[in-house]
Motif scaffolding. Sequence first.
Motif, PDB file in Angstrom:
ATOM      1  N   TYR A  23       0.615  -1.212  -0.142  1.00  0.00           N
ATOM      2  CA  TYR A  23       0.211  -0.296   0.130  1.00  0.00           C
ATOM      3  C   TYR A  23       0.731   1.125   0.106  1.00  0.00           C
ATOM      4  CZ  TYR A  23      -4.011   4.063   1.477  1.00  0.00           C
ATOM      5  OH  TYR A  23      -3.944   4.380   1.005  1.00  0.00           O
ATOM      6  N   PRO A  24       1.112   1.996  -0.771  1.00  0.00           N
ATOM      7  CA  PRO A  24      -0.889   2.526  -1.972  1.00  0.00           C
ATOM      8  C   PRO A  24      -0.703   1.984  -3.127  1.00  0.00           C
ATOM      9  CG  PRO A  24       0.491   4.212  -1.786  1.00  0.00           C
ATOM     10  CD  PRO A  24       1.175   3.113  -0.538  1.00  0.00           C
ATOM     11  N   ALA A  25       0.771   0.918  -3.434  1.00  0.00           N
ATOM     12  CA  ALA A  25       0.365   0.596  -5.278  1.00  0.00           C
ATOM     13  C   ALA A  25      -0.308  -0.078  -5.082  1.00  0.00           C
ATOM     14  CB  ALA A  25       1.872  -0.355  -4.528  1.00  0.00           C
ATOM     15  N   LYS A  26      -1.724  -0.518  -6.219  1.00  0.00           N
ATOM     16  CA  LYS A  26      -2.388  -1.146  -6.373  1.00  0.00           C
ATOM     17  C   LYS A  26      -2.346  -1.998  -7.107  1.00  0.00           C
ATOM     18  CE  LYS A  26      -5.269   2.908  -6.692  1.00  0.00           C
ATOM     19  NZ  LYS A  26      -5.372   3.081  -5.709  1.00  0.00           N
ATOM     20  N   ALA A  31       6.701  -0.483 -12.886  1.00  0.00           N
ATOM     21  CA  ALA A  31       7.341   0.658 -13.186  1.00  0.00           C
ATOM     22  C   ALA A  31       8.252  -0.092 -14.257  1.00  0.00           C
ATOM     23  CB  ALA A  31       7.907   0.494 -11.948  1.00  0.00           C
ATOM     24  N   LYS A  32       8.863   1.167 -15.143  1.00  0.00           N
ATOM     25  CA  LYS A  32       9.681   0.612 -16.267  1.00  0.00           C
ATOM     26  C   LYS A  32      10.807   1.111 -15.775  1.00  0.00           C
ATOM     27  CE  LYS A  32       9.379   0.790 -21.087  1.00  0.00           C
ATOM     28  NZ  LYS A  32       8.705   1.423 -22.045  1.00  0.00           N
ATOM     29  N   LEU A  33      12.430   0.598 -15.461  1.00  0.00           N
ATOM     30  CA  LEU A  33      13.760   1.223 -16.022  1.00  0.00           C
ATOM     31  C   LEU A  33      14.610   0.867 -16.988  1.00  0.00           C
ATOM     32  CD1 LEU A  33      15.823   2.537 -14.060  1.00  0.00           C
ATOM     33  CD2 LEU A  33      16.322  -0.100 -13.095  1.00  0.00           C
ATOM     34  N   GLY A  56       7.435 -10.214   0.597  1.00  0.00           N
ATOM     35  CA  GLY A  56       6.184 -10.336   0.540  1.00  0.00           C
ATOM     36  C   GLY A  56       5.301 -11.198   0.471  1.00  0.00           C
ATOM     37  N   PRO A  57       3.772 -11.574   0.830  1.00  0.00           N
ATOM     38  CA  PRO A  57       2.818 -12.473   0.110  1.00  0.00           C
ATOM     39  C   PRO A  57       2.854 -12.327  -0.538  1.00  0.00           C
ATOM     40  CG  PRO A  57       2.399 -11.136   1.763  1.00  0.00           C
ATOM     41  CD  PRO A  57       3.424 -10.563   2.055  1.00  0.00           C
ATOM     42  N   ASP A  58       2.232 -11.229  -1.149  1.00  0.00           N
ATOM     43  CA  ASP A  58       1.878 -10.850  -2.516  1.00  0.00           C
ATOM     44  C   ASP A  58       2.567  -9.984  -3.185  1.00  0.00           C
ATOM     45  OD1 ASP A  58      -0.859 -11.688  -1.153  1.00  0.00           O
ATOM     46  OD2 ASP A  58      -0.664  -9.280  -0.672  1.00  0.00           O
ATOM     47  N   MET A  59       3.809 -10.786  -3.483  1.00  0.00           N
ATOM     48  CA  MET A  59       4.892  -9.597  -4.421  1.00  0.00           C
ATOM     49  C   MET A  59       4.330  -9.887  -5.895  1.00  0.00           C
ATOM     50  SD  MET A  59       7.376  -7.546  -4.498  1.00  0.00           S
ATOM     51  CE  MET A  59       7.233  -7.936  -3.276  1.00  0.00           C
ATOM     52  N   GLY A  60       4.324  -9.394  -6.784  1.00  0.00           N
ATOM     53  CA  GLY A  60       4.294 -10.228  -8.061  1.00  0.00           C
ATOM     54  C   GLY A  60       5.643 -10.242  -9.074  1.00  0.00           C
TER      55      GLY A  60
END
Length: 82
Positions: A23-26, A31-33, A56-60
């Motif tokens: 949070y607050p990321a949805k 993101a692009k580097l 984290g458990p909800d890591m993408g």
Amino acid sequence: MIESVDHTLGNSNGMFIFLEASYPAKEGFRAKLESTIFQRTPSYGLCLDFWYHMYGPDMGSLNVYLNITNATTLLWTQYGNK
């Protein structure tokens, strides 16, 4: 714990990027580097070396792409808690 050195140069002059994934990321946040063009070396060819931390458990996902003349190829990917 805050480190006084990083993996870039092994001293306090290195660089890093931090992207908040909680949070607050949805969901669906991206993101692009982008880098400058990599030049081949006589002994190694092309090489990308980096450190990453995904917690984290909800890591993408973390993806590395190669873009040559607007043709994009996925080279590497990692998902989840690492």
